[in-house]
Design a protein around this motif. Structure first.
Motif, mmCIF file in Angstrom:
data_model
loop_
_atom_site.group_PDB
_atom_site.id
_atom_site.type_symbol
_atom_site.label_atom_id
_atom_site.label_comp_id
_atom_site.label_asym_id
_atom_site.label_seq_id
_atom_site.Cartn_x
_atom_site.Cartn_y
_atom_site.Cartn_z
ATOM 1 N N LYS A 11 -42.009 -32.984 -33.974
ATOM 2 C CA LYS A 11 -40.828 -32.136 -33.897
ATOM 3 C C LYS A 11 -40.359 -32.064 -32.452
ATOM 4 O O LYS A 11 -41.173 -32.066 -31.529
ATOM 5 N N VAL A 12 -39.057 -32.009 -32.253
ATOM 6 C CA VAL A 12 -38.474 -31.867 -30.929
ATOM 7 C C VAL A 12 -38.047 -30.412 -30.785
ATOM 8 O O VAL A 12 -37.179 -29.935 -31.522
ATOM 9 N N THR A 13 -38.656 -29.713 -29.862
ATOM 10 C CA THR A 13 -38.418 -28.286 -29.665
ATOM 11 C C THR A 13 -36.935 -27.995 -29.464
ATOM 12 O O THR A 13 -36.298 -28.552 -28.577
ATOM 13 N N GLY A 14 -36.405 -27.140 -30.309
ATOM 14 C CA GLY A 14 -35.013 -26.717 -30.201
ATOM 15 C C GLY A 14 -33.996 -27.681 -30.789
ATOM 16 O O GLY A 14 -32.811 -27.363 -30.825
ATOM 17 N N LEU A 15 -34.418 -28.836 -31.231
ATOM 18 C CA LEU A 15 -33.491 -29.833 -31.776
ATOM 19 C C LEU A 15 -34.043 -30.432 -33.069
ATOM 20 O O LEU A 15 -34.462 -31.593 -33.109
#
Length: 153
Positions: free
Chosen positions: A127-131
């Motif tokens: 997962k890409v934090t915030g996106l």
């Protein structure tokens, strides 16, 4: 007589130095002897526990993602597989990376990274934090030499 004494003294000093540099004793047990036979000596192998086989891939995912969102096109491009680098011109890729940095900023670390490795291929889910739209599932990576390379082109 003096010449003879000088020669004898020099010979004794040379013999003493030679004796100091030669070794015999227990100190040699810790240092393996050189193999003069021309046959290579086998290097010890290290096996990685199954729980840590994807650690290098996880690190590569983190570096690639950080460089991508930071606009570091040189680092991100250097992490492309040879196959992808042939398909994507460096200048075009640099434009994409710089645009991503402008649009989203650099503060997007990866999290919940899972890596599956089989020989020289790997799959990364993260997962890409915030996106969340950049979250990845089974993203392909290739081991080239001793480095993992992004192979999703």
């Amino acid at each position: 007589m003096r010449t003879r004494a000088t020669i004898v003294t020099a010979a004794l000093l040379l013999a003493a130095l030679t004796a100091c540099s030669s070794s015999s004793g227990s100190d040699d047990a810790a240092t393996p002897a050189a193999n003069d036979s021309g046959t290579p000596v086998a290097e010890p192998t290290v096996s990685v526990p199954a729980a840590h086989q994807g650690d290098d891939l996880k690190a590569a995912v983190a570096v690639y993602t950080a460089s991508y969102f930071a606009g570091d096109a040189d680092t991100a491009y250097s992490m492309l597989s040879a196959r992808c680098a042939k398909k994507i011109a460096k200048d075009s890729y640099a434009d994409v990376v710089k645009q991503a940095a402008a649009d989203y900023g650099a503060d997007h670390a990866v999290g919940d990274v899972r890596a599956e490795v089989s020989g020289t291929t790997g799959r990364a889910t993260y997962k890409v934090t915030g996106l969340p739209k950049f979250d990845q599932r089974s993203q392909p990576w290739a081991l080239e030499g001793d480095a993992w390379k992004y192979d999703a082109c």
